[in-house]
Design an enzyme around this catalytic site. Sequence first.
Site, PDB file in Angstrom:
ATOM      1  N   ASP A  51       4.485  -3.208  11.384  1.00 32.76           N
ATOM      2  CA  ASP A  51       3.037  -3.043  11.230  1.00 32.76           C
ATOM      3  C   ASP A  51       2.332  -4.308  11.708  1.00 32.76           C
ATOM      4  O   ASP A  51       1.763  -4.339  12.801  1.00 32.76           O
ATOM      5  CB  ASP A  51       2.727  -2.726   9.760  1.00 32.76           C
ATOM      6  CG  ASP A  51       1.315  -2.219   9.552  1.00 32.76           C
ATOM      7  OD1 ASP A  51       0.571  -2.117  10.543  1.00 32.76           O
ATOM      8  OD2 ASP A  51       0.954  -1.938   8.401  1.00 32.76           O
ATOM      9  N   ASP A 106     -18.069  -2.948  16.363  1.00 31.68           N
ATOM     10  CA  ASP A 106     -17.064  -3.930  15.952  1.00 31.68           C
ATOM     11  C   ASP A 106     -17.652  -5.321  16.136  1.00 31.68           C
ATOM     12  O   ASP A 106     -18.332  -5.577  17.124  1.00 31.68           O
ATOM     13  CB  ASP A 106     -15.812  -3.770  16.804  1.00 31.68           C
ATOM     14  CG  ASP A 106     -14.910  -4.983  16.709  1.00 31.68           C
ATOM     15  OD1 ASP A 106     -14.661  -5.433  15.568  1.00 31.68           O
ATOM     16  OD2 ASP A 106     -14.483  -5.502  17.757  1.00 31.68           O
ATOM     17  N   GLU A 118     -10.923   0.104  -5.492  1.00 33.16           N
ATOM     18  CA  GLU A 118     -11.302  -0.172  -4.106  1.00 33.16           C
ATOM     19  C   GLU A 118     -12.178   0.962  -3.598  1.00 33.16           C
ATOM     20  O   GLU A 118     -11.844   2.133  -3.790  1.00 33.16           O
ATOM     21  CB  GLU A 118     -10.072  -0.240  -3.178  1.00 33.16           C
ATOM     22  CG  GLU A 118      -9.086  -1.326  -3.497  1.00 33.16           C
ATOM     23  CD  GLU A 118      -7.932  -1.366  -2.482  1.00 33.16           C
ATOM     24  OE1 GLU A 118      -8.049  -0.763  -1.405  1.00 33.16           O
ATOM     25  OE2 GLU A 118      -6.916  -1.992  -2.812  1.00 33.16           O
ATOM     26  N   THR A 164      -3.247   5.424  -5.505  1.00 33.08           N
ATOM     27  CA  THR A 164      -4.266   5.941  -4.600  1.00 33.08           C
ATOM     28  C   THR A 164      -3.968   7.398  -4.265  1.00 33.08           C
ATOM     29  O   THR A 164      -3.116   8.016  -4.891  1.00 33.08           O
ATOM     30  CB  THR A 164      -4.393   5.077  -3.335  1.00 33.08           C
ATOM     31  OG1 THR A 164      -5.520   5.557  -2.575  1.00 33.08           O
ATOM     32  CG2 THR A 164      -3.154   5.119  -2.479  1.00 33.08           C
ATOM     33  N   LYS A 191       3.946   0.931   2.406  1.00 33.66           N
ATOM     34  CA  LYS A 191       4.969  -0.115   2.307  1.00 33.66           C
ATOM     35  C   LYS A 191       4.801  -0.913   1.030  1.00 33.66           C
ATOM     36  O   LYS A 191       3.672  -1.205   0.612  1.00 33.66           O
ATOM     37  CB  LYS A 191       4.928  -1.038   3.534  1.00 33.66           C
ATOM     38  CG  LYS A 191       3.581  -1.671   3.758  1.00 33.66           C
ATOM     39  CD  LYS A 191       3.594  -2.526   5.017  1.00 33.66           C
ATOM     40  CE  LYS A 191       2.249  -3.199   5.194  1.00 33.66           C
ATOM     41  NZ  LYS A 191       2.123  -3.893   6.470  1.00 33.66           N
ATOM     42  N   GLU A 234      -1.744  -0.185  -5.176  1.00 34.29           N
ATOM     43  CA  GLU A 234      -1.529   1.135  -4.553  1.00 34.29           C
ATOM     44  C   GLU A 234      -0.041   1.513  -4.572  1.00 34.29           C
ATOM     45  O   GLU A 234       0.565   1.814  -3.551  1.00 34.29           O
ATOM     46  CB  GLU A 234      -2.108   1.174  -3.132  1.00 34.29           C
ATOM     47  CG  GLU A 234      -3.619   1.052  -3.140  1.00 34.29           C
ATOM     48  CD  GLU A 234      -4.275   1.290  -1.766  1.00 34.29           C
ATOM     49  OE1 GLU A 234      -3.604   1.080  -0.741  1.00 34.29           O
ATOM     50  OE2 GLU A 234      -5.455   1.672  -1.745  1.00 34.29           O
ATOM     51  N   ASP A 241       0.867  -1.182   0.000  1.00 33.46           N
ATOM     52  CA  ASP A 241       0.000   0.000   0.000  1.00 33.46           C
ATOM     53  C   ASP A 241       0.907   1.237   0.000  1.00 33.46           C
ATOM     54  O   ASP A 241       2.124   1.094  -0.121  1.00 33.46           O
ATOM     55  CB  ASP A 241      -0.950  -0.056   1.200  1.00 33.46           C
ATOM     56  CG  ASP A 241      -0.234  -0.092   2.540  1.00 33.46           C
ATOM     57  OD1 ASP A 241       0.794   0.615   2.678  1.00 33.46           O
ATOM     58  OD2 ASP A 241      -0.673  -0.809   3.448  1.00 33.46           O
ATOM     59  N   PRO A 242       0.341   2.444   0.136  1.00 32.37           N
ATOM     60  CA  PRO A 242       1.202   3.633   0.031  1.00 32.37           C
ATOM     61  C   PRO A 242       2.304   3.687   1.093  1.00 32.37           C
ATOM     62  O   PRO A 242       3.316   4.354   0.911  1.00 32.37           O
ATOM     63  CB  PRO A 242       0.231   4.804   0.224  1.00 32.37           C
ATOM     64  CG  PRO A 242      -1.091   4.266  -0.147  1.00 32.37           C
ATOM     65  CD  PRO A 242      -1.080   2.823   0.232  1.00 32.37           C
ATOM     66  N   HIS A 267     -10.239  10.278   0.983  1.00 34.44           N
ATOM     67  CA  HIS A 267      -9.806  10.592  -0.380  1.00 34.44           C
ATOM     68  C   HIS A 267     -10.546  11.728  -1.077  1.00 34.44           C
ATOM     69  O   HIS A 267     -10.597  11.777  -2.292  1.00 34.44           O
ATOM     70  CB  HIS A 267      -9.860   9.316  -1.235  1.00 34.44           C
ATOM     71  CG  HIS A 267      -8.825   8.304  -0.807  1.00 34.44           C
ATOM     72  ND1 HIS A 267      -8.963   6.958  -1.002  1.00 34.44           N
ATOM     73  CD2 HIS A 267      -7.637   8.470  -0.186  1.00 34.44           C
ATOM     74  CE1 HIS A 267      -7.897   6.326  -0.508  1.00 34.44           C
ATOM     75  NE2 HIS A 267      -7.088   7.229  -0.012  1.00 34.44           N
ATOM     76  N   ASN A 272     -11.988  -1.540  14.402  1.00 35.72           N
ATOM     77  CA  ASN A 272     -12.218  -1.323  12.984  1.00 35.72           C
ATOM     78  C   ASN A 272     -11.603  -0.030  12.467  1.00 35.72           C
ATOM     79  O   ASN A 272     -11.372   0.912  13.216  1.00 35.72           O
ATOM     80  CB  ASN A 272     -13.719  -1.317  12.700  1.00 35.72           C
ATOM     81  CG  ASN A 272     -14.319  -2.704  12.835  1.00 35.72           C
ATOM     82  OD1 ASN A 272     -13.588  -3.701  12.763  1.00 35.72           O
ATOM     83  ND2 ASN A 272     -15.603  -2.771  13.038  1.00 35.72           N
TER      84      ASN A 272
END
Length: 679
Positions: free
Chosen positions: A414, A321, A312, A253, A169, A214, A166-167, A287, A327
Amino acid sequence: MKGKKKYLGIAAAGLVLLAALGVILFKALTPSNGIGSISGRDPIPQEADIYVPYIAGTTDADGFMRGMDVSSVLALYNSWQEADGSSHFKNFEGEELDIQGFFNLLHDTGTNYIRLRVWNDPFDADGNGYGGGNVDINAAIEMGQYATNAGMKVLIDFHYSDFWADPNKQMVPKAWADLTIDEKADALYEYTKDCLLQLKDAGVDVGMVQVGNETTNGFCGEVNWPNITQLFSAGSRAVREVDSDILVAIHFTNPEKAGNLANRAKKLYNYEVDYDVFACSYYPFWHGSLENLTTVLKDVAETYDKKVVVAETSWAFTLEDGDGNGNTVAVGSNDTVGDYEFSAQGQASEIAGVIQAVKNVGESGIGVFYWEPAWIPVQVYDGTDAKLAENRALWEKFGSGWASSYAGVYDPNDAGRYYGGSAVDNQALFDFEGNPLESLNTYKYVQTGTTGAEIRVTGVESPVLDYTQGDALSLPTELKVTYSAASPENLPVVWNEAEAAAVDMNTPGTYTVHGIVMVSEEEVEAVCAVTVKKAGLLKNPGFEDADMAMYKVEGSSGNDRTNDDPHSGSYSFHFYNSGTVDFTVEQTVTLNAGHYVFSLYAQGGDVGEDANTFAYVKIGDNVISEPFTLIGWVAWQNPEVSFDVDEDGVEVTVGVNITAAQNGAWGTLDDWELLTDSE
Ligand code: CA
């Protein structure tokens, strides 16, 4: 996107909730006129409990992709086989569905494309899966066969990593770690070709392939564009050689960042990457507006003659949750509100809004993919430790959570810290028990529109404006209005002139200005809160300006101004080091005699038990310090140091020191303030 908990809480513009005031009903909101329907007439709307507008050009005959990414679903079915032998997903009649039945239901409710992520090798040396569905090519083939059997096409989303890309990693697969860029390009080409041939042999109907996921800030361990695009081209060439009918997509993205997508598209052009579809993620909570999404996608489509898709998107039906793992979209520290209702209706409105935004691009806008509509709880969490332990065991064994502990070796910063279950169970198009929500029908409903549900105004933005003494007041001219069953829109506001004139920008205090927004001939009240703060004595106290010359930073590396986790505004001073942390950041000012207070906001964690964290004031050799404790993400600390200056023209240094012997301490500092009582 992925599922880590760190993103918890959505940025919340305040909204006046109107439910208590009595709702405003629209008379009848006419669905958009059909353009291009074969008969020249709009199709007949379907009776439904939710309102979905008719959007022309979204049928199979139009070639529009109505996609869903259900990459986690095989791991869920595997988990249930062990947990209780049942298959949680049900149809609208309440009948349990085996996994083929689940894919058939998606098809029958309007989905015609299934997106599947693929990781090279999401397993540790002992064969334990990293989680996120443990989706390697074998899992993708199995799910791809169910999709094909159900009559849907498949989008293969190669991450070219052993886990989430993703952005933030883009980690190289373990097996490719030591390769030169040329060797890596060859390996990527061979791997792509091999996977696609396996899919083809298995009868999977692959219609599109994403070369990367991404890849906005890097790809497969590479960060410079000659290397990144060399790898894109290697992947694309493999796809072309296997089947020239398969569309090649490149995925980025952050459409909300000015110039971002245009810049990436230009890179692809400059380095002559051969591709068909420019794909983008769009999550409303991160976004930007749909209008902006259309604008930036249209720009790419027209400048470079490409197709565009939203690869996406998602919205939540609840802020609860379901599985004991926090979440992504959840109740934050403030009342959480958003562009859409948190309901099945809100999901349907969000999906329809994104489809309309893609259609507004023109002929080049060819599809929308919903992200993880089926990542429901492995078992519904009932608040007990026993159930949480059962869920954890299933996430670990079957990879049905977003990450297992085994991923920590590959992704220590992460997955290694936040591993767990589904962070998106509340954005599924099924409830926590697996019953389909009305929103699952959205792809079917947009082809005709629905009738039977009404549209209400659910809120109007209530701006909170913070000023410093002496600033000029600038009230917004438009406010965002949200609806129960439609996308939000910005409408003009008229402010109360007397209240606006009463705001004294030279006198610290708080002021309220009321306004009126006209929504379909109804007056809706809006409220703006204005705070005028006493002018502080520090420069760039909130790190909003790029010029950091007023600060002196010393000690361990990696500490600087970033747009991570600000207390207010967009920027903060961020620190993180995979090793130990020991640094100071300070600013020196010249003060006259008087009483002063220095304060700031700080948040962070993983500092260990012996950490030494404090704010300080230095006057000559005299140091006054105030310790504080970093106790977690956005758990803001607000240390204050009071001090006196005895004469005029004294140099005073204010700052923060963070010393942590434990590896991996992280956090942000923001909103420094130095105030005085004296003039
Ligand atoms: Ca959850």
